[in-house]
Scaffold this active site. Structure first.
Site, PDB file in Angstrom:
ATOM      1  CG  LEU A  15      62.604 -27.805  60.526  1.00  0.00           C
ATOM      2  CD1 LEU A  15      61.111 -27.757  60.210  1.00  0.00           C
ATOM      3  CD2 LEU A  15      62.810 -28.123  62.005  1.00  0.00           C
ATOM      4  CG  ASP A  16      67.005 -33.561  60.619  1.00  0.00           C
ATOM      5  OD1 ASP A  16      67.958 -32.804  60.390  1.00  0.00           O
ATOM      6  OD2 ASP A  16      66.867 -34.188  61.686  1.00  0.00           O
ATOM      7  CE  LYS A  17      64.095 -36.678  51.289  1.00  0.00           C
ATOM      8  NZ  LYS A  17      64.788 -37.734  50.491  1.00  0.00           N
TER       9      LYS A  17
END
Length: 322
Positions: A138-140
């Protein structure tokens, strides 16, 4: 140091006539298809004592396959005591509800303080699994559910399930623009031609499919539920921007604040203060990689996301008669 790998087995009747890479995947399920294919092309595989370096080579039942190779040791990362919100855990997998701001894997500018560092502290033996068992990211600043493998066999099966689209991932998002209906975006995604840290819809990209439906409409925004068929980098963010409905807070893909006319100071503050993409991995469903049992988990919607929705609802009520 590297780890010496020595494997040998007789090709079973069930693999007769199959491609070599397919047969090896059946015979040695603890290793991924891509890794086995690399070993074939690198000349590490022999059939009855003769090197075979073509993955498409057809095999015959009863022949003996042997593999002699080395596994290069991965870069070692430091275990760090970082709190994890663990939704589920057994001896094979764990499911984590990732908060905003937590990077999944060390990289440029993020050498530590990542989910990987936290996993190494929580379960030290996970350092025996490539990428510490991380099979998707998942993106930051995206919140929500991720599954992590604690063993190599579990990881191999999860990666295969991901590739075969057998893992269901559903997301919540708030996008700019009042959408009238749901739909599907089926556009290939690849690296942006000039912005190398960005992704984009490009003709020669990898296939990508995103399904979405409307949960709630506001004056100038829409609350969506989305389901991924594929898992390309930034897929939802890129696809929604492509159809001109970028996610709220997504500065990378055009999600700058777009308040409706006569928006209240509270809504303006909520939109301008939402400093991450409004995206949450809400549900994860899969067959357990070892037991085969079907599991489904849900992660509660984060507080900042709920506050944004509430301000949009207040704005809608204030302007019902406009």
């Amino acid at each position: 140091m590297s780890q010496q790998i020595s494997l040998s087995d007789v090709i079973p009747a069930s693999a007769n006539g199959k491609r070599l890479d397919q047969a090896l995947a059946e015979m040695f399920p603890d290793f991924s298809r891509s890794r086995l294919k690399t070993w074939i092309t690198d000349g590490c595989v022999q059939i009855d004592g003769e090197c075979v370096d073509r993955p498409r080579e057809k095999v015959i039942a009863g022949c003996t396959v042997s593999i002699e190779t080395e596994l290069a040791e991965e870069k070692r990362f430091e275990a760090q005591p970082i709190d994890l919100d663990i939704v589920y855990e057994d001896e094979h997998i764990l499911v984590i509800n990732k908060p905003a701001g937590l990077v999944v894997h060390p990289g440029a500018g993020n050498s530590d303080g990542t989910l990987l560092n936290a996993l190494l502290h929580h379960f030290p033996d996970i350092d025996q699994v490539p990428r510490a068992g991380i099979v998707h990211r998942l993106d930051k600043d995206t919140t929500g559910l991720m599954v992590v493998a604690k063993t190599v066999p579990a990881q191999t099966h999860l990666v295969s399930a991901m590739q075969e689209r057998e893992i269901t991932r559903e997301y919540e998002a708030v996008c700019n623009g009042a959408m009238t209906a749901g739909g599907v975006v089926e556009e290939p995604i690849g690296r942006h031609a000039t912005k190398r840290t960005h992704m984009a819809v490009v003709a020669m990209g990898k296939p990508a499919v995103t399904h979405f439906r409307v949960v709630e409409r506001f004056r100038a925004h829409t609350h969506l539920r989305l389901r991924l068929e594929t898992g390309r980098t930034h897929q939802i963010r890129v696809h929604m921007a492509h159809i001109r409905h970028p996610l709220v807070g997504d500065a990378t893909y055009g999600g700058r604040p777009r308040p409706p006319a006569k928006a209240s100071p509270e809504l303006l503050e909520s939109l301008r203060g939402f400093k991450r993409q409004a995206l949450h991995a809400a549900r994860l469903s899969l067959h357990h990689p070892i037991t085969g049992e079907w599991h489904s988990w849900d992660a509660p919607t984060p507080a900042d996301f709920l506050e944004l929705l509430e301000q949009l609802r207040v704005d809608r009520r204030l302007h019902l008669n406009d």
